[in-house]
Design a protein around this motif. Structure first.
Motif, mmCIF file in Angstrom:
data_model
loop_
_atom_site.group_PDB
_atom_site.id
_atom_site.type_symbol
_atom_site.label_atom_id
_atom_site.label_comp_id
_atom_site.label_asym_id
_atom_site.label_seq_id
_atom_site.Cartn_x
_atom_site.Cartn_y
_atom_site.Cartn_z
ATOM 1 N N TYR A 124 5.822 3.651 -9.600
ATOM 2 C CA TYR A 124 5.978 4.781 -8.928
ATOM 3 C C TYR A 124 6.140 4.521 -7.388
ATOM 4 C CZ TYR A 124 5.400 9.362 -6.601
ATOM 5 O OH TYR A 124 5.517 10.500 -5.685
ATOM 6 N N ALA A 147 11.962 14.741 0.504
ATOM 7 C CA ALA A 147 12.482 13.467 -0.549
ATOM 8 C C ALA A 147 11.199 13.077 -1.169
ATOM 9 C CB ALA A 147 13.153 12.209 0.282
ATOM 10 N N LEU A 148 10.007 13.046 -0.730
ATOM 11 C CA LEU A 148 9.008 12.452 -1.524
ATOM 12 C C LEU A 148 7.631 13.290 -1.191
ATOM 13 C CD1 LEU A 148 9.644 8.871 -0.716
ATOM 14 C CD2 LEU A 148 9.431 9.616 -2.883
ATOM 15 N N THR A 165 0.786 -1.219 -0.015
ATOM 16 C CA THR A 165 0.117 0.095 -0.092
ATOM 17 C C THR A 165 0.964 1.158 0.017
ATOM 18 O OG1 THR A 165 -0.121 0.055 2.542
ATOM 19 C CG2 THR A 165 -1.736 -1.158 1.473
ATOM 20 N N GLY A 166 2.053 0.949 0.558
ATOM 21 C CA GLY A 166 2.891 2.339 0.492
ATOM 22 C C GLY A 166 2.793 3.330 1.874
ATOM 23 N N GLU A 167 1.839 2.759 2.707
ATOM 24 C CA GLU A 167 1.797 3.521 3.906
ATOM 25 C C GLU A 167 2.897 3.170 4.662
ATOM 26 O OE1 GLU A 167 0.804 1.322 6.894
ATOM 27 O OE2 GLU A 167 1.179 3.038 8.074
ATOM 28 N N SER A 168 3.347 4.375 5.430
ATOM 29 C CA SER A 168 4.717 4.137 6.076
ATOM 30 C C SER A 168 4.067 4.716 7.653
ATOM 31 C CB SER A 168 5.662 4.943 5.776
ATOM 32 O OG SER A 168 5.450 6.058 5.394
ATOM 33 N N LEU A 183 6.130 13.466 1.389
ATOM 34 C CA LEU A 183 5.186 12.730 2.259
ATOM 35 C C LEU A 183 4.860 13.750 3.536
ATOM 36 C CD1 LEU A 183 6.636 9.192 2.487
ATOM 37 C CD2 LEU A 183 4.705 9.984 1.040
ATOM 38 N N THR A 184 3.618 13.661 3.976
ATOM 39 C CA THR A 184 3.170 14.534 5.061
ATOM 40 C C THR A 184 2.607 13.478 6.281
ATOM 41 O OG1 THR A 184 0.944 14.877 4.242
ATOM 42 C CG2 THR A 184 2.794 16.516 3.842
ATOM 43 N N THR A 224 0.406 12.129 8.843
ATOM 44 C CA THR A 224 -1.195 12.010 8.731
ATOM 45 C C THR A 224 -1.655 11.691 9.998
ATOM 46 O OG1 THR A 224 -1.153 9.544 8.326
ATOM 47 C CG2 THR A 224 -1.586 11.051 6.339
ATOM 48 N N ARG A 247 3.305 12.153 -6.252
ATOM 49 C CA ARG A 247 3.628 13.564 -5.602
ATOM 50 C C ARG A 247 4.924 13.973 -5.735
ATOM 51 N NH1 ARG A 247 1.073 14.981 -0.836
ATOM 52 N NH2 ARG A 247 0.042 13.044 -0.632
ATOM 53 N N ASP A 248 5.798 13.191 -6.216
ATOM 54 C CA ASP A 248 7.233 13.782 -6.258
ATOM 55 C C ASP A 248 7.647 13.872 -7.843
ATOM 56 O OD1 ASP A 248 9.925 14.470 -5.351
ATOM 57 O OD2 ASP A 248 10.404 12.545 -6.019
ATOM 58 N N ALA A 281 9.470 5.004 -4.880
ATOM 59 C CA ALA A 281 9.023 5.847 -3.697
ATOM 60 C C ALA A 281 9.140 4.848 -2.634
ATOM 61 C CB ALA A 281 7.578 6.410 -3.774
ATOM 62 N N THR A 300 10.630 11.360 -8.896
ATOM 63 C CA THR A 300 10.063 10.049 -8.725
ATOM 64 C C THR A 300 8.992 9.524 -10.029
ATOM 65 O OG1 THR A 300 10.478 9.937 -6.331
ATOM 66 C CG2 THR A 300 9.401 8.027 -7.246
ATOM 67 N N ASP A 359 1.551 9.576 4.681
ATOM 68 C CA ASP A 359 0.700 9.299 3.840
ATOM 69 C C ASP A 359 1.373 8.393 2.810
ATOM 70 O OD1 ASP A 359 2.166 11.090 2.373
ATOM 71 O OD2 ASP A 359 0.727 12.595 2.063
ATOM 72 N N THR A 360 0.410 7.844 1.867
ATOM 73 C CA THR A 360 0.889 6.762 1.223
ATOM 74 C C THR A 360 2.089 7.181 0.026
ATOM 75 O OG1 THR A 360 0.476 4.979 -0.482
ATOM 76 C CG2 THR A 360 -1.065 6.756 -0.554
ATOM 77 N N THR A 361 2.933 6.418 -0.200
ATOM 78 C CA THR A 361 3.991 6.604 -1.310
ATOM 79 C C THR A 361 3.529 6.479 -2.683
ATOM 80 O OG1 THR A 361 4.930 4.463 -0.867
ATOM 81 C CG2 THR A 361 6.019 6.040 0.366
ATOM 82 N N LYS A 362 2.099 5.964 -2.787
ATOM 83 C CA LYS A 362 1.752 5.422 -4.061
ATOM 84 C C LYS A 362 1.037 6.642 -4.584
ATOM 85 C CE LYS A 362 1.235 0.608 -4.277
ATOM 86 N NZ LYS A 362 0.396 -0.401 -4.898
#
Lengths: 71, 159
Positions: free
Chosen positions: B113, A41-42, A12-15, A44-45, A47, B14-15, B117, B18, B8-11
């Motif tokens: 992606y 880097a990405l 899912t990419g959730e971290s 990401l914020t 949540t 956003r970048d 990511a 990437t 939030d998800t890396t999917k």
């Protein structure tokens, strides 16, 4: 033993970031460093953020001490 | 103040860096993709200007499909990208290279992606650990490990 765990769901990419065993405000710079680096880097914020059960217990005890002092 | 923090998800696209790397991984490298500072007009399969605009564009002649529309990615105010792919192209445009070759474009792009990511997030966590050591926030001899536990990749720092 202090432990910092960053983990990411490969599907899912959730971290998430978990900081354990670091009391007081000492974990704040660590928390901030990860948030800032992942944001840069990405994009990401954050949540969601909450104290661990261990820390909640410390907070409750501290509040009880404060209450006791006031009484 | 030990904490749990979720990001939030890396999917989510956003970048920019990437996203361009993911496009390249499925066969749409810089020879096929144009990047614009300001959103530019997308064109339909007959060369007609469409009302949609985008910051990252694959012109219809470079999609690898004969009768295609431009494919675009419009940067939103929150920094994420919205894919602009016509209904026709959602099934017509395919990944041109890599493991996803021949599979639908958007699904392949999202997968590429996500993988890039995720790797970047893990590298960032490891670099952050080193930065914390260098700045004396954590002991220099703190152990940093990377493991896969079930579906998750875990970077652990302990001391």
């Amino acid at each position: 033993m202090p432990k910092i765990t960053f983990s990411i769901d490969n599907e899912t990419g959730e971290s998430s970031l978990k900081i354990e065993g670091i009391k007081g405000t000492a974990c704040r710079p660590i928390h901030d460093a990860f948030g800032k680096a992942l944001g840069k880097a990405l994009g990401l914020t954050e949540t969601h953020s909450e104290d661990t059960p261990e820390m909640r217990e410390v907070n409750v005890r501290a509040a009880q001490v404060q209450q006791h002092r006031r009484v | 103040m030990s904490k749990y923090t979720s990001f939030d998800t890396t999917k989510t696209l956003r970048d920019t860096e990437t996203l361009l790397a993911a496009l390249a991984a499925i066969g749409f490298d810089s020879t096929r993709v144009s990047v614009y500072e300001q959103p530019t007009t997308l064109y339909g399969y007959q060369g007609d200007a469409r009302q949609e605009k985008a910051h990252i564009v694959i012109r219809r002649t470079k999609t690898g499909v004969g009768a295609s529309n431009d494919v675009g990615f419009l940067r939103q105010p929150d920094g994420t990208y919205r894919a602009l792919v016509s209904e026709y192209d959602q099934s017509a445009v395919k990944a041109l290279a890599g493991e996803e070759r021949g599979r639908p474009f958007l699904a392949s792009l999202t997968k590429a992606y996500g993988a890039l990511a995720r790797d970047k997030a893990i590298q960032t966590a490891i670099k952050t650990a080193q930065h914390l050591k260098n700045t004396g926030r954590i002991p220099f001899n703190a152990a940093v490990s990377r493991t896969v536990v079930g579906k998750r990749t875990v970077v652990q720092i302990s001391y």
